[in-house]
Design a protein around this motif. Structure first.
Motif, PDB file in Angstrom:
ATOM      1  N   LYS A   1     -34.567  -4.737  -0.405  1.00 25.90           N
ATOM      2  CA  LYS A   1     -33.976  -6.030  -0.072  1.00 25.90           C
ATOM      3  C   LYS A   1     -34.664  -7.167  -0.809  1.00 25.90           C
ATOM      4  O   LYS A   1     -34.119  -8.261  -0.915  1.00 25.90           O
ATOM      5  N   GLU A   2     -35.868  -6.902  -1.325  1.00 24.55           N
ATOM      6  CA  GLU A   2     -36.551  -7.933  -2.092  1.00 24.55           C
ATOM      7  C   GLU A   2     -36.577  -7.539  -3.569  1.00 24.55           C
ATOM      8  O   GLU A   2     -35.539  -7.278  -4.154  1.00 24.55           O
ATOM      9  N   HIS A   3     -37.750  -7.445  -4.147  1.00 26.89           N
ATOM     10  CA  HIS A   3     -37.840  -7.188  -5.578  1.00 26.89           C
ATOM     11  C   HIS A   3     -37.568  -5.717  -5.910  1.00 26.89           C
ATOM     12  O   HIS A   3     -38.110  -4.820  -5.289  1.00 26.89           O
ATOM     13  N   THR A   4     -36.702  -5.484  -6.915  1.00 28.03           N
ATOM     14  CA  THR A   4     -36.464  -4.141  -7.438  1.00 28.03           C
ATOM     15  C   THR A   4     -37.138  -4.026  -8.789  1.00 28.03           C
ATOM     16  O   THR A   4     -36.797  -4.742  -9.733  1.00 28.03           O
ATOM     17  N   LYS A   5     -38.106  -3.128  -8.890  1.00 28.42           N
ATOM     18  CA  LYS A   5     -38.886  -2.998 -10.123  1.00 28.42           C
ATOM     19  C   LYS A   5     -38.249  -2.033 -11.122  1.00 28.42           C
ATOM     20  O   LYS A   5     -38.438  -2.149 -12.330  1.00 28.42           O
ATOM     21  N   ALA A   6     -37.521  -1.051 -10.609  1.00 24.19           N
ATOM     22  CA  ALA A   6     -36.899  -0.032 -11.468  1.00 24.19           C
ATOM     23  C   ALA A   6     -35.903   0.754 -10.632  1.00 24.19           C
ATOM     24  O   ALA A   6     -35.761   0.534  -9.425  1.00 24.19           O
TER      25      ALA A   6
ATOM     26  N   ASP B   1     -24.806   6.304 -15.805  1.00 29.15           N
ATOM     27  CA  ASP B   1     -24.035   5.126 -16.236  1.00 29.15           C
ATOM     28  C   ASP B   1     -23.872   4.116 -15.107  1.00 29.15           C
ATOM     29  O   ASP B   1     -23.902   2.909 -15.334  1.00 29.15           O
ATOM     30  N   TYR B   2     -23.679   4.616 -13.891  1.00 26.51           N
ATOM     31  CA  TYR B   2     -23.486   3.723 -12.747  1.00 26.51           C
ATOM     32  C   TYR B   2     -24.702   2.813 -12.557  1.00 26.51           C
ATOM     33  O   TYR B   2     -24.562   1.599 -12.386  1.00 26.51           O
ATOM     34  N   LEU B   3     -25.910   3.375 -12.625  1.00 34.56           N
ATOM     35  CA  LEU B   3     -27.106   2.566 -12.443  1.00 34.56           C
ATOM     36  C   LEU B   3     -27.468   1.785 -13.693  1.00 34.56           C
ATOM     37  O   LEU B   3     -28.016   0.684 -13.610  1.00 34.56           O
ATOM     38  N   ALA B   4     -27.162   2.319 -14.856  1.00 34.04           N
ATOM     39  CA  ALA B   4     -27.559   1.687 -16.109  1.00 34.04           C
ATOM     40  C   ALA B   4     -26.833   0.376 -16.375  1.00 34.04           C
ATOM     41  O   ALA B   4     -27.126  -0.313 -17.345  1.00 34.04           O
TER      42      ALA B   4
ATOM     43  N   LEU C   1     -34.843   2.922 -15.942  1.00 29.02           N
ATOM     44  CA  LEU C   1     -34.143   3.943 -15.164  1.00 29.02           C
ATOM     45  C   LEU C   1     -34.869   5.278 -15.299  1.00 29.02           C
ATOM     46  O   LEU C   1     -35.042   5.796 -16.402  1.00 29.02           O
ATOM     47  N   PHE C   2     -35.317   5.803 -14.180  1.00 28.71           N
ATOM     48  CA  PHE C   2     -35.997   7.087 -14.147  1.00 28.71           C
ATOM     49  C   PHE C   2     -35.087   8.150 -13.533  1.00 28.71           C
ATOM     50  O   PHE C   2     -34.297   7.858 -12.642  1.00 28.71           O
TER      51      PHE C   2
ATOM     52  N   HIS D   1     -30.378   9.055 -23.444  1.00 35.32           N
ATOM     53  CA  HIS D   1     -31.169   7.993 -24.071  1.00 35.32           C
ATOM     54  C   HIS D   1     -31.357   6.788 -23.156  1.00 35.32           C
ATOM     55  O   HIS D   1     -32.232   5.938 -23.396  1.00 35.32           O
ATOM     56  N   LYS D   2     -30.565   6.688 -22.099  1.00 32.53           N
ATOM     57  CA  LYS D   2     -30.685   5.577 -21.149  1.00 32.53           C
ATOM     58  C   LYS D   2     -31.784   5.807 -20.113  1.00 32.53           C
ATOM     59  O   LYS D   2     -32.096   4.906 -19.333  1.00 32.53           O
ATOM     60  N   VAL D   3     -32.354   7.006 -20.099  1.00 30.53           N
ATOM     61  CA  VAL D   3     -33.369   7.364 -19.114  1.00 30.53           C
ATOM     62  C   VAL D   3     -34.763   7.106 -19.694  1.00 30.53           C
ATOM     63  O   VAL D   3     -35.116   7.631 -20.749  1.00 30.53           O
ATOM     64  N   THR D   4     -35.553   6.301 -18.981  1.00 30.16           N
ATOM     65  CA  THR D   4     -36.898   5.951 -19.440  1.00 30.16           C
ATOM     66  C   THR D   4     -37.813   7.162 -19.432  1.00 30.16           C
ATOM     67  O   THR D   4     -38.607   7.372 -20.356  1.00 30.16           O
ATOM     68  N   ALA D   5     -37.735   7.974 -18.378  1.00 33.07           N
ATOM     69  CA  ALA D   5     -38.522   9.208 -18.273  1.00 33.07           C
ATOM     70  C   ALA D   5     -37.909  10.075 -17.187  1.00 33.07           C
ATOM     71  O   ALA D   5     -37.270   9.572 -16.259  1.00 33.07           O
ATOM     72  N   MET D   6     -38.129  11.380 -17.308  1.00 31.92           N
ATOM     73  CA  MET D   6     -37.702  12.304 -16.256  1.00 31.92           C
ATOM     74  C   MET D   6     -38.924  12.971 -15.647  1.00 31.92           C
ATOM     75  O   MET D   6     -39.814  13.438 -16.360  1.00 31.92           O
ATOM     76  N   TYR D   7     -38.945  13.018 -14.336  1.00 34.21           N
ATOM     77  CA  TYR D   7     -39.973  13.729 -13.583  1.00 34.21           C
ATOM     78  C   TYR D   7     -39.246  14.800 -12.790  1.00 34.21           C
ATOM     79  O   TYR D   7     -38.398  14.495 -11.952  1.00 34.21           O
ATOM     80  N   CYS D   8     -39.511  16.061 -13.080  1.00 31.29           N
ATOM     81  CA  CYS D   8     -38.748  17.121 -12.418  1.00 31.29           C
ATOM     82  C   CYS D   8     -39.664  18.116 -11.716  1.00 31.29           C
ATOM     83  O   CYS D   8     -40.809  18.338 -12.131  1.00 31.29           O
ATOM     84  N   PHE D   9     -39.134  18.700 -10.661  1.00 30.48           N
ATOM     85  CA  PHE D   9     -39.879  19.626  -9.822  1.00 30.48           C
ATOM     86  C   PHE D   9     -39.151  20.972  -9.750  1.00 30.48           C
ATOM     87  O   PHE D   9     -37.949  21.022  -9.503  1.00 30.48           O
ATOM     88  N   GLY D  10     -39.878  22.049  -9.957  1.00 26.55           N
ATOM     89  CA  GLY D  10     -39.301  23.373  -9.759  1.00 26.55           C
ATOM     90  C   GLY D  10     -38.184  23.733 -10.722  1.00 26.55           C
ATOM     91  O   GLY D  10     -37.286  24.488 -10.365  1.00 26.55           O
TER      92      GLY D  10
END
Length: 302
Positions: free
Chosen positions: A41-46, A111-114, A120-121, A139-148
């Motif tokens: 509701k306040e600041h969105t950093k990413a 695309d929806y968030l971009a 965008l992570f 190419h629109k994704v800053t980085a991917m962090y994936c699990f499993g």
């Protein structure tokens, strides 16, 4: 490293710090999808797009999404076509490819968030980490962090799990699918029901040490994955029998031009009894999330 200001536990969360909104959006090919947007509701950093595991409804990731939103990350979860809220009334006769989730659905979610000019992570779970290479807008994704995320081949699994998986694939699942025309996975309490096309391809590819990269019909994916240059952080829990480090490498090596960070974690490192394949996002895993979000903080403030 930037240290996150974090709630002590999910009970301490201030639900007034974020809002949730159900989102109806179209996949790249026009298929109707349902997602949920968690907005500070306040600041969105990413921003974060959560790319789910096979047959795992978006609701499973709600706790993480709320946690990330409270810490300033607008987070988007969604159900792939054929799964939970994005499924048709019946899966019998529903036609799709397992690859559609990445190619059409995840591409549309990115695309929806971009549309907003914010970093965008992508956070991927299992199939979710495979799916980045299937998108047309990685190419629109800053980085991917994936699990499993791994190759799914039983040969990478411990003996007990290897036997269990082969019994499921070869004895349990075939008659179930033949009887109803889709995989009624929910009957086994293993996840959401899956379209027959997903089941058939998944079963086929899990027979190969390099998954769908060994399928002659998918040869083009070698070049497609090589186009990804997004930095990747690939986590494997040492008790995740479905995606141990060898399995992870067997798949992730195909992102051959992406800066790659392999991270091994253990349950006791985070004060947990077990992580396994699903524990990355279960209640009590906040310390795992903090490790990831601190990485994002470092990327936002190099």
């Amino acid at each position: 490293m930037q240290n996150l200001k974090q709630p002590a536990n999910t009970q301490d969360m201030d639900i007034q710090a974020f809002k949730t909104e159900t989102i109806s959006f179209q996949a790249l090919d026009g298929y109707h999808l349902i997602g949920t947007l968690y907005t500070p509701k306040e600041h969105t950093k990413a921003q974060i797009v959560l790319s789910s595991a096979t047959g795992v409804p978006q609701a499973f990731y709600r706790r993480f999404a709320e946690y990330a939103a409270q810490l300033g990350y607008q987070t988007f979860t969604f159900d792939y076509r054929g799964v939970s809220q994005s499924a048709p009334k019946t899966l019998k006769g529903f036609q799709m490819s397992y690859l559609d989730w990445g190619k059409f659905d995840l591409t549309a979610a990115i695309d929806y968030l971009a549309q907003d000019d914010l970093p965008l992570f992508l956070v991927g779970h299992s199939y979710g980490g495979q799916a980045l290479g299937l998108t047309t807008n990685h190419h629109k994704v800053t980085a991917m962090y994936c699990f499993g995320t791994g190759a799914g081949w039983h040969g990478y699994m411990p003996l007990k799990e290897k036997i269990k998986v082969q019994v499921i694939w070869n004895i349990v699942f075939p008659p179930m699918v033949a009887a109803v025309g889709y995989l009624p996975w929910s009957k086994l309490n293993m996840g959401a029901d899956l379209p027959k096309g997903v089941y058939s391809q998944w079963r086929k590819w899990c027979k190969n040490p390099t998954y769908f990269f060994a399928d002659p019909e998918q040869h083009h994916l070698h070049d497609q994955y090589a186009q990804v240059t997004t930095p990747i952080y690939a986590v494997a829990a040492l008790d995740d029998d479905w995606a141990l480090p060898r399995s992870r490498y067997a798949f992730m090596q195909h992102y051959r031009h992406a800066p790659m960070n392999f991270i091994n974690i253990s349950a006791d490192e985070f004060g947990l009894k077990k992580i396994g394949h699903m524990g990355y996002f279960r209640k009590g895993s906040e310390a795992i999330w903090d490790k990831m979000l601190n990485t994002f903080e470092d990327l936002l403030h190099p």
